[in-house]
Scaffold this active site. Structure first.
Site, PDB file in Angstrom:
ATOM      1  N   ARG A  83       0.829  -1.207   0.000  1.00 52.59           N
ATOM      2  CA  ARG A  83       0.000   0.000   0.000  1.00 52.59           C
ATOM      3  C   ARG A  83       0.865   1.260   0.000  1.00 52.59           C
ATOM      4  O   ARG A  83       0.525   2.245  -0.648  1.00 52.59           O
ATOM      5  CB  ARG A  83      -0.947  -0.023   1.207  1.00 52.59           C
ATOM      6  CG  ARG A  83      -2.041   1.035   1.119  1.00 52.59           C
ATOM      7  CD  ARG A  83      -3.109   0.830   2.160  1.00 52.59           C
ATOM      8  NE  ARG A  83      -2.597   0.992   3.509  1.00 52.59           N
ATOM      9  CZ  ARG A  83      -3.294   0.741   4.620  1.00 52.59           C
ATOM     10  NH1 ARG A  83      -4.549   0.316   4.527  1.00 52.59           N
ATOM     11  NH2 ARG A  83      -2.770   0.901   5.811  1.00 52.59           N
ATOM     12  N   LYS A 185      -2.676   6.428   1.091  1.00 50.67           N
ATOM     13  CA  LYS A 185      -2.550   6.912   2.472  1.00 50.67           C
ATOM     14  C   LYS A 185      -1.605   8.111   2.513  1.00 50.67           C
ATOM     15  O   LYS A 185      -0.438   7.997   2.896  1.00 50.67           O
ATOM     16  CB  LYS A 185      -2.050   5.760   3.354  1.00 50.67           C
ATOM     17  CG  LYS A 185      -2.381   5.917   4.813  1.00 50.67           C
ATOM     18  CD  LYS A 185      -2.264   4.609   5.546  1.00 50.67           C
ATOM     19  CE  LYS A 185      -2.282   4.766   7.041  1.00 50.67           C
ATOM     20  NZ  LYS A 185      -3.527   5.271   7.609  1.00 50.67           N
ATOM     21  N   GLU A 221     -16.136   5.806   3.858  1.00 51.71           N
ATOM     22  CA  GLU A 221     -15.263   5.582   5.016  1.00 51.71           C
ATOM     23  C   GLU A 221     -15.959   5.995   6.312  1.00 51.71           C
ATOM     24  O   GLU A 221     -16.825   6.871   6.309  1.00 51.71           O
ATOM     25  CB  GLU A 221     -13.991   6.433   4.883  1.00 51.71           C
ATOM     26  CG  GLU A 221     -13.117   6.066   3.708  1.00 51.71           C
ATOM     27  CD  GLU A 221     -11.982   5.120   4.081  1.00 51.71           C
ATOM     28  OE1 GLU A 221     -11.986   4.541   5.189  1.00 51.71           O
ATOM     29  OE2 GLU A 221     -11.093   4.966   3.239  1.00 51.71           O
TER      30      GLU A 221
END
Ligand SMILES: Cc1ncc(COP(=O)(O)O)c(C=O)c1O
Length: 341
Positions: A83, A185, A221
């Site tokens: 990620r 992220k 989210e």
């Protein structure tokens, strides 16, 4: 001699504590240096660093767990490495090779072993890898130098005294733009979430739920965690969208639901006006594993799932199974665990 630290493990929260060593490596002229462990927790970087001005930076979060026999393990660090590299590619930063990433995490845990909380406290050692653009680049363009760093802090269990549901609200704010950076992220997503989070807390909620930025009709989210719901016919359902951060906890729960609990699983749209298809709902992420969702407030109405005070049985089972895997009491699927030797 084994080092020791004076920490009251049962009182740990999620606060910065300067541990002894952090790993740092620099990328320059197209390559990473070997990297080293250092004691200094201050970074000296150029005032013109792209990380400071244009948010050219990303980070990760994972934990080291102390097992019953005293040994330590990491949970799916390869997924954090993967990620981080997705984030790096999106922001035109150099990738950190997977082995370098995992090796850095192992080194940091080993050198700070005395900060890994004892088994049974529920506390863990949280690792924070980060990748930042540095050097003398003032223009809006990718940096010519980068720092990859991993530090760690001991953290308490999210829920002290057992899991309990919390309520969330839906506000008018987005955390990500369609085709923006919601799926990676990067710090900018979090800067954008500080204000809506504060508004939600002022209204008496734990945090806010973000809807899909294009139509504002689907759940994306839950604060800084992914959403899942359990339908009345016992399916594990989680939203699918290109602007959700792919949670490692969520995909681990999805696997557990299917392979350990024999449930059907679906990644698909979750419409905010169809919440009554779910008997239970939760938010999932590394910090809490699962935060049961008591209710969701939307347009002035609070939709309550299982209960505002009790954890639903499926949520509890999912939580317990993943928790026991992470602490080494249940065998993990192949490749999920990296033992610290
Ligand atoms: C926006 C957001 N969604 C979801 C998650 C949960 O991801 P993970 O399970 O990998 O911790 C996080 C935490 O990293 C997050 O910041």
């Amino acid at each position: 001699m084994k080092k020791s630290v004076n920490i009251n493990w049962s009182e740990l929260g999620f606060n910065y504590i300067k541990t002894d060593y952090r790993y740092i490596s620099t990328w320059k002229d197209g390559m990473w240096d070997e990297g080293k462990l250092v004691e200094d927790n201050k970074l000296a970087i150029s005032e013109a660093s792209t990380a400071l001005h244009y948010g050219q930076q990303c980070f990760e979060g994972l934990k080291a767990y102390r097992k019953k026999d005293g040994t330590i393990q990491l949970f799916r660090p390869d997924q954090n490495a993967k990620r981080m590299n997705e984030s790096a590619r999106r922001l035109l930063m150099p990738e950190v090779p997977k082995d370098k990433f995992i090796d850095a995490c192992i080194k940091v845990v080993k050198e700070n072993e005395h900060y890994v909380p004892p088994y049974g406290t529920g506390a863990t050692l949280y690792l924070r890898p980060m990748l930042i653009g540095v050097g003398d680049t003032i223009g809006v363009k990718p940096a010519l130098e980068y720092i990859f760093c991993v530090f760690c802090i001991p953290v308490g269990p999210y829920f002290k005294g057992g899991m309990s549901p919390v309520n969330f609200t839906i506000l008018d704010y987005d955390r990500a733009a369609p085709w923006g950076t919601g799926a990676v992220k990067v710090g900018g997503n979090y800067a954008a979430s500080l204000y809506p989070h504060e508004l939600a807390v002022k209204k008496g909620f734990a945090d806010c739920i973000y809807l899909d930025p294009m139509t504002h009709s689907k759940i994306e989210e839950v604060g800084a965690a992914n959403f899942f719901g359990i339908t009345y016919d016992n399916k594990f359902v989680t939203p699918k969208s290109p602007s959700i951060l792919p949670s490692i906890t969520k995909y681990s729960l999805l696997h557990i639901a299917k392979e350990y609990l024999g449930m059907e699983v679906e990644e698909r749209d979750v419409f905010v006006d169809k919440l009554n298809e779910f008997k239970e709902a939760g938010a999932c992420g590394t910090a809490a594993v699962i935060t049961p969702i008591g209710g969701i407030e939307y347009k002035g109405n609070l939709h309550v799932f299982h209960s505002e005070t009790e954890v639903g049985p499926v949520t509890k089972k999912l939580y317990d199974t993943l928790y026991e895997i992470q602490f080494g009491n249940i065998d993990a699927p192949k490749g999920w665990i990296v033992e610290i030797q």
